[in-house]
Design an enzyme around this catalytic site. Structure first.
Site, mmCIF file in Angstrom:
data_model
loop_
_atom_site.group_PDB
_atom_site.id
_atom_site.type_symbol
_atom_site.label_atom_id
_atom_site.label_comp_id
_atom_site.label_asym_id
_atom_site.label_seq_id
_atom_site.Cartn_x
_atom_site.Cartn_y
_atom_site.Cartn_z
ATOM 1 N N GLU A 51 55.122 -6.640 32.873
ATOM 2 C CA GLU A 51 54.922 -7.163 34.226
ATOM 3 C C GLU A 51 53.872 -6.315 34.920
ATOM 4 O OE1 GLU A 51 55.566 -7.684 38.553
ATOM 5 O OE2 GLU A 51 55.837 -5.854 37.423
ATOM 6 N N CYS B 89 59.191 -2.838 38.261
ATOM 7 C CA CYS B 89 59.694 -3.421 37.017
ATOM 8 C C CYS B 89 58.572 -3.443 35.990
ATOM 9 C CB CYS B 89 60.217 -4.829 37.275
ATOM 10 S SG CYS B 89 61.797 -4.792 38.135
ATOM 11 N N ARG C 277 54.598 -13.918 39.534
ATOM 12 C CA ARG C 277 53.891 -12.651 39.271
ATOM 13 C C ARG C 277 52.497 -12.859 38.659
ATOM 14 N NH1 ARG C 277 58.115 -11.430 41.532
ATOM 15 N NH2 ARG C 277 59.236 -9.480 41.163
#
Ligand code: EPU
Length: 304
Positions: A292, A222, A173
């Site tokens: 995130e 998320c 990520r």
């Protein structure tokens, strides 16, 4: 509120732009204030002019993609760049080239329709190709860098670079493209596959996502990164936080790592809910969750 000390330079105002666009229209979560200046270049040359001008003038600015991984906590006075490049795909054998403005899910579907395998995992990941490059988007143990052969971006000074990914440039990520660079496009190399099998995989990933994630509510995916070897969703769930609500912002009863907007959540409510979740997970598990999602407040981006 961010103070805009001086008028924007003419070189910027000559580029396609809109004024005062609510972030509820620019993000999937629908929280946040107003985007005062939204620049939407239709060519790479216009994007380059934007970045070069901002660099020359020392003007802070931000890049927006599909707004599906972004939480905005206020008005943003700084110019925001949202590319509006051609969405045509170019195929050369097993390689497919797409601009940063192409929809990520659409790319996954389009290559599946061509009988090319390798992007099935992406069939449920929203946002743009530029956003996928920026975050090294992934799901089900796969991520963009697995199929990436070249990517194209502007440096913070506005120079255009196209290169192959190298070790260290893409991680979980995170990618080097996020560091003040602007993703312009990519080339992926895929494998010839059986169209029926590819379609079945695409459907399977979509179904799995649909059963575990609250996709019918406004969300930003998320919210927290999975700590190494852990699932943020499970940690939040085990801390008993599903259903915790601040105004119209709620920890989804379906998946602990999704904080949803029931319609009228404010920035303050959302920020408060995130803070409560972090504090309670720290208290219960001794683990500090890191965002995130990208978070913008009125002073500048706060990234996790
Ligand atoms: N779990 C719970 N309670 C919950 C949520 C999850 O017990 O409320 C458990 C699940 O039962 C499962 C485990 O935690 O055993 C992992 O859950 P899940 O399979 O939903 O995956 P995740 O780790 O929560 C990650 C990505 C998702 C991606 C899925 C599928 C991150 C932060 N999340 O979620 O990505 O869709 O795997 O690959 O990496 C996103 O990036 O926005 C995102 C949603």
């Amino acid at each position: 509120m961010e103070a805009m000390a001086r008028p924007l330079p003419d070189a910027l105002l000559a580029l396609p732009h809109r004024r005062d666009v609510p972030f509820s229209k620019l993000t999937t979560l629908g929280v946040g204030g107003t985007c005062r200046w939204l620049f939407e270049p239709v060519t790479e040359a216009q994007a380059q002019a934007f970045v070069r001008t901002c660099a020359r003038e020392g003007l802070p600015w931000r890049t927006l993609g599909g707004g599906s991984n972004l939480v905005v906590l206020g008005d943003v006075e700084a110019p925001v760049l949202r590319l509006n490049l051609s969405r045509d795909l170019a195929r050369d054998g097993l390689e497919v080239r797409a601009s940063a403005s192409h929809g990520h899910i659409r790319l996954s579907q389009a290559v599946a329709d061509l009988g090319l395998s390798g992007l099935e995992y992406a069939s449920g990941i929203p946002g743009t190709v530029g956003g996928a490059l920026h975050m090294n988007a992934g799901a089900y143990g796969r991520e963009l860098v697995d199929v990436l052969v070249r990517y194209r971006f502007l440096t913070p000074d506005g120079d255009l670079v196209e290169k192959a990914p190298e070790p260290g440039e893409f991680r979980y990520r995170w990618s080097v493209v996020g560091d003040g660079r602007v993703a312009l496009g990519l080339t992926v190399r895929l494998a010839e596959g059986d169209p029926a099998r590819i379609r079945a995989l695409v459907e399977d990933y979509r179904r799995r996502r649909g059963t575990s994630q609250p996709l019918s509510k406004r969300n930003a995916g998320c919210i927290f990164k999975n700590p190494p070897g852990q699932s943020a969703g499970r940690l939040i769930d085990q801390a008993g936080l599903k259903g915790l609500r601040v105004g119209d912002a709620e920890v989804s009863p379906e998946h602990g790592n999704f904080l949803v907007n029931h319609g009228a959540a404010t920035s303050a409510q959302f920020a408060e809910l995130m803070a409560q979740v972090r504090a309670k997970v720290l208290d219960r598990h001794g683990i500090t969750l890191e965002p995130e999602v990208e978070i913008w407040d009125s002073h500048g981006p706060i990234t996790g």
